[in-house]
Write a protein that holds these residues in place. Structure first.
Motif, PDB file in Angstrom:
ATOM      1  N   GLY A 256       0.822  -1.204   0.000  1.00 33.16           N
ATOM      2  CA  GLY A 256       0.000   0.000   0.000  1.00 33.16           C
ATOM      3  C   GLY A 256       0.854   1.250   0.000  1.00 33.16           C
ATOM      4  N   ARG A 257       0.240   2.330  -0.475  1.00 33.95           N
ATOM      5  CA  ARG A 257       0.909   3.635  -0.492  1.00 33.95           C
ATOM      6  C   ARG A 257      -0.002   4.639   0.200  1.00 33.95           C
ATOM      7  NH1 ARG A 257       1.709   6.390  -6.237  1.00 33.95           N
ATOM      8  NH2 ARG A 257      -0.414   5.608  -6.287  1.00 33.95           N
ATOM      9  N   ALA A 258       0.506   5.249   1.255  1.00 37.11           N
ATOM     10  CA  ALA A 258      -0.236   6.284   1.967  1.00 37.11           C
ATOM     11  C   ALA A 258       0.130   7.642   1.368  1.00 37.11           C
ATOM     12  CB  ALA A 258       0.098   6.262   3.457  1.00 37.11           C
ATOM     13  N   ILE A 259      -0.884   8.409   0.982  1.00 39.28           N
ATOM     14  CA  ILE A 259      -0.675   9.687   0.297  1.00 39.28           C
ATOM     15  C   ILE A 259      -1.195  10.831   1.174  1.00 39.28           C
ATOM     16  CG2 ILE A 259      -1.175  11.001  -1.801  1.00 39.28           C
ATOM     17  CD1 ILE A 259      -1.832   8.277  -3.149  1.00 39.28           C
ATOM     18  N   PRO A 260      -0.351  11.728   1.657  1.00 39.17           N
ATOM     19  CA  PRO A 260       1.103  11.723   1.513  1.00 39.17           C
ATOM     20  C   PRO A 260       1.809  10.836   2.534  1.00 39.17           C
ATOM     21  CG  PRO A 260       0.441  13.698   2.679  1.00 39.17           C
ATOM     22  CD  PRO A 260      -0.835  12.975   2.303  1.00 39.17           C
ATOM     23  N   HIS A 261       1.112  10.521   3.639  1.00 42.99           N
ATOM     24  CA  HIS A 261       1.670   9.630   4.650  1.00 42.99           C
ATOM     25  C   HIS A 261       0.516   9.002   5.441  1.00 42.99           C
ATOM     26  CE1 HIS A 261       2.372  13.972   5.871  1.00 42.99           C
ATOM     27  NE2 HIS A 261       1.284  13.635   6.515  1.00 42.99           N
ATOM     28  N   GLY A 262       0.848   8.053   6.324  1.00 45.49           N
ATOM     29  CA  GLY A 262      -0.168   7.259   7.012  1.00 45.49           C
ATOM     30  C   GLY A 262      -1.190   8.051   7.800  1.00 45.49           C
ATOM     31  N   GLU A 263      -0.799   9.209   8.300  1.00 43.87           N
ATOM     32  CA  GLU A 263      -1.739  10.017   9.073  1.00 43.87           C
ATOM     33  C   GLU A 263      -2.952  10.424   8.250  1.00 43.87           C
ATOM     34  OE1 GLU A 263       2.109  10.336  11.277  1.00 43.87           O
ATOM     35  OE2 GLU A 263       1.501  10.235   9.177  1.00 43.87           O
ATOM     36  N   ALA A 264      -2.802  10.489   6.926  1.00 38.82           N
ATOM     37  CA  ALA A 264      -3.941  10.827   6.061  1.00 38.82           C
ATOM     38  C   ALA A 264      -5.024   9.764   6.159  1.00 38.82           C
ATOM     39  CB  ALA A 264      -3.478  10.982   4.609  1.00 38.82           C
ATOM     40  N   TRP A 265      -4.630   8.500   6.323  1.00 38.45           N
ATOM     41  CA  TRP A 265      -5.611   7.421   6.469  1.00 38.45           C
ATOM     42  C   TRP A 265      -6.411   7.599   7.758  1.00 38.45           C
ATOM     43  CZ3 TRP A 265      -2.527   2.324   5.089  1.00 38.45           C
ATOM     44  CH2 TRP A 265      -2.154   2.379   3.733  1.00 38.45           C
ATOM     45  N   LEU A 266      -5.747   8.079   8.794  1.00 39.54           N
ATOM     46  CA  LEU A 266      -6.422   8.243  10.084  1.00 39.54           C
ATOM     47  C   LEU A 266      -7.360   9.451  10.077  1.00 39.54           C
ATOM     48  CD1 LEU A 266      -3.483   7.572  12.590  1.00 39.54           C
ATOM     49  CD2 LEU A 266      -5.042   5.914  11.535  1.00 39.54           C
ATOM     50  N   ILE A 267      -6.835  10.594   9.692  1.00 42.28           N
ATOM     51  CA  ILE A 267      -7.609  11.835   9.822  1.00 42.28           C
ATOM     52  C   ILE A 267      -8.761  11.897   8.826  1.00 42.28           C
ATOM     53  CG2 ILE A 267      -6.327  13.350   8.237  1.00 42.28           C
ATOM     54  CD1 ILE A 267      -6.359  15.454  10.548  1.00 42.28           C
ATOM     55  N   ASP A 268      -8.729  11.079   7.775  1.00 41.75           N
ATOM     56  CA  ASP A 268      -9.799  11.086   6.788  1.00 41.75           C
ATOM     57  C   ASP A 268     -11.101  10.501   7.331  1.00 41.75           C
ATOM     58  OD1 ASP A 268     -10.773  11.756   4.219  1.00 41.75           O
ATOM     59  OD2 ASP A 268     -10.473   9.701   3.516  1.00 41.75           O
ATOM     60  N   ASP A 269     -11.024   9.698   8.397  1.00 43.62           N
ATOM     61  CA  ASP A 269     -12.224   9.202   9.077  1.00 43.62           C
ATOM     62  C   ASP A 269     -12.417  10.067  10.323  1.00 43.62           C
ATOM     63  OD1 ASP A 269     -14.173   7.922  10.584  1.00 43.62           O
ATOM     64  OD2 ASP A 269     -13.395   5.906  10.222  1.00 43.62           O
ATOM     65  N   HIS A 270     -13.231  11.108  10.188  1.00 40.22           N
ATOM     66  CA  HIS A 270     -13.426  12.057  11.287  1.00 40.22           C
ATOM     67  C   HIS A 270     -13.973  11.389  12.541  1.00 40.22           C
ATOM     68  CE1 HIS A 270     -13.602  15.795   8.420  1.00 40.22           C
ATOM     69  NE2 HIS A 270     -12.585  15.002   8.176  1.00 40.22           N
ATOM     70  N   GLU A 271     -14.864  10.418  12.343  1.00 39.70           N
ATOM     71  CA  GLU A 271     -15.451   9.738  13.502  1.00 39.70           C
ATOM     72  C   GLU A 271     -14.397   8.919  14.242  1.00 39.70           C
ATOM     73  OE1 GLU A 271     -18.475  10.532  14.529  1.00 39.70           O
ATOM     74  OE2 GLU A 271     -18.373  11.893  12.823  1.00 39.70           O
ATOM     75  N   ALA A 272     -13.485   8.294  13.500  1.00 37.20           N
ATOM     76  CA  ALA A 272     -12.421   7.518  14.143  1.00 37.20           C
ATOM     77  C   ALA A 272     -11.530   8.421  14.994  1.00 37.20           C
ATOM     78  CB  ALA A 272     -11.591   6.788  13.091  1.00 37.20           C
ATOM     79  N   VAL A 273     -11.246   9.614  14.506  1.00 34.61           N
ATOM     80  CA  VAL A 273     -10.430  10.567  15.270  1.00 34.61           C
ATOM     81  C   VAL A 273     -11.156  10.946  16.562  1.00 34.61           C
ATOM     82  CG1 VAL A 273      -9.373  12.861  15.285  1.00 34.61           C
ATOM     83  CG2 VAL A 273      -9.274  11.458  13.208  1.00 34.61           C
ATOM     84  N   LYS A 274     -12.446  11.241  16.450  1.00 41.52           N
ATOM     85  CA  LYS A 274     -13.218  11.615  17.641  1.00 41.52           C
ATOM     86  C   LYS A 274     -13.302  10.460  18.633  1.00 41.52           C
ATOM     87  CE  LYS A 274     -16.125  14.671  14.865  1.00 41.52           C
ATOM     88  NZ  LYS A 274     -17.494  14.896  14.374  1.00 41.52           N
ATOM     89  N   GLU A 275     -13.592   9.265  18.108  1.00 45.53           N
ATOM     90  CA  GLU A 275     -13.711   8.089  18.979  1.00 45.53           C
ATOM     91  C   GLU A 275     -12.364   7.753  19.617  1.00 45.53           C
ATOM     92  OE1 GLU A 275     -15.230   5.106  16.354  1.00 45.53           O
ATOM     93  OE2 GLU A 275     -17.123   6.167  16.026  1.00 45.53           O
ATOM     94  N   GLY A 276     -11.318   7.773  18.813  1.00 48.24           N
ATOM     95  CA  GLY A 276     -10.004   7.388  19.303  1.00 48.24           C
ATOM     96  C   GLY A 276      -9.426   8.339  20.321  1.00 48.24           C
ATOM     97  N   LEU A 277      -9.741   9.623  20.184  1.00 53.76           N
ATOM     98  CA  LEU A 277      -9.196  10.627  21.101  1.00 53.76           C
ATOM     99  C   LEU A 277     -10.200  11.073  22.160  1.00 53.76           C
ATOM    100  CD1 LEU A 277      -7.169  12.897  18.633  1.00 53.76           C
ATOM    101  CD2 LEU A 277      -6.356  10.991  20.038  1.00 53.76           C
ATOM    102  N   GLY A 278     -11.395  10.510  22.128  1.00 55.43           N
ATOM    103  CA  GLY A 278     -12.404  10.888  23.114  1.00 55.43           C
ATOM    104  C   GLY A 278     -12.887  12.309  22.953  1.00 55.43           C
ATOM    105  N   LEU A 279     -12.990  12.766  21.706  1.00 61.92           N
ATOM    106  CA  LEU A 279     -13.447  14.129  21.430  1.00 61.92           C
ATOM    107  C   LEU A 279     -14.968  14.186  21.383  1.00 61.92           C
ATOM    108  CD1 LEU A 279     -10.953  15.019  18.548  1.00 61.92           C
ATOM    109  CD2 LEU A 279     -10.761  15.616  20.969  1.00 61.92           C
TER     110      LEU A 279
END
Length: 200
Positions: free
Chosen positions: A102-125
């Motif tokens: 796989g290729r993360a564009i531009p890097h792996g953090e893009a895969w994480l932040i693109d799912d807004h709900e995952a960011v909220k759930e993962g960080l307890g926001l």
């Protein structure tokens, strides 16, 4: 449980790739992570040679079943690294080791932040927390780290934060998975691992 040899850039990839893979496959995994830079080979060959080494290592060990290799586009000026990885994988098909690249564009953090709900759930926001669009930010890594830095909860390290977000990431909730390379990775992983997952 699937025993998978995972290649990535470093500690943050080690934190996020195993839970992402587990979530995509909906299967328990036993990961063994190796940073690309820690595979030292004689001569040249770059990432393709390292992937071939990993495939042969998995074949020789016997207790590992498959390989997942992810590269970041921001470290690949010519954009050819993913092509070479696919070619290397295809050249070693005779080893019968399922291998997803796989290729993360531009890097792996893009895969994480693109799912807004995952960011909220993962960080307890809170549900109404504003997460920036991956399509509008030039540096997903910086944006995600800023969100995590502002979070006042119990998550102290970026590795913990990344792992918590990653275990919640869902392709269906990502807004630009084609742009980040995540959709292509999910499809490749599901195709490569179909027989392994169905067996067990």
């Amino acid at each position: 449980m699937l025993s998978i040899y995972i290649l990535g850039d470093g500690p943050l990839d080690n934190a996020m790739l195993p839970p992402i893979i587990k979530r995509i496959l909906d299967h328990e995994i036993n990961p063994e992570f190796k940073a690309w830079k820690d595979i030292r080979l004689h001569g040249k060959g770059g990432y393709a040679a390292r992937l071939k080494y990993a495939i042969r290592r998995v074949k020789a060990i016997g207790s590992l079943q498959a390989v997942v290799a992810v590269v970041d586009q921001d470290k690949d000026n010519k954009g050819t690294r993913i092509v070479k990885l696919r070619e290397a994988r295809d050249a070693d098909r005779h080893h019968n080791i399922p291998t997803s690249v796989g290729r993360a564009i531009p890097h792996g953090e893009a895969w994480l932040i693109d799912d807004h709900e995952a960011v909220k759930e993962g960080l307890g926001l809170p549900a109404d927390a504003k997460i920036p669009s991956v399509a509008k930010i030039g540096n997903p890594k910086g944006a995600l780290n800023e969100i995590q830095r502002r979070q006042k909860g119990d998550l102290q390290s970026r590795k913990d934060a990344y792992a918590c977000i990653a275990m919640n990431v869902q392709l269906a909730r990502c807004r630009f998975p084609g742009k980040t390379g995540f959709k292509e990775f999910v499809e490749d992983l599901e195709t490569e691992f179909a027989d392994l997952v169905n067996r067990g």
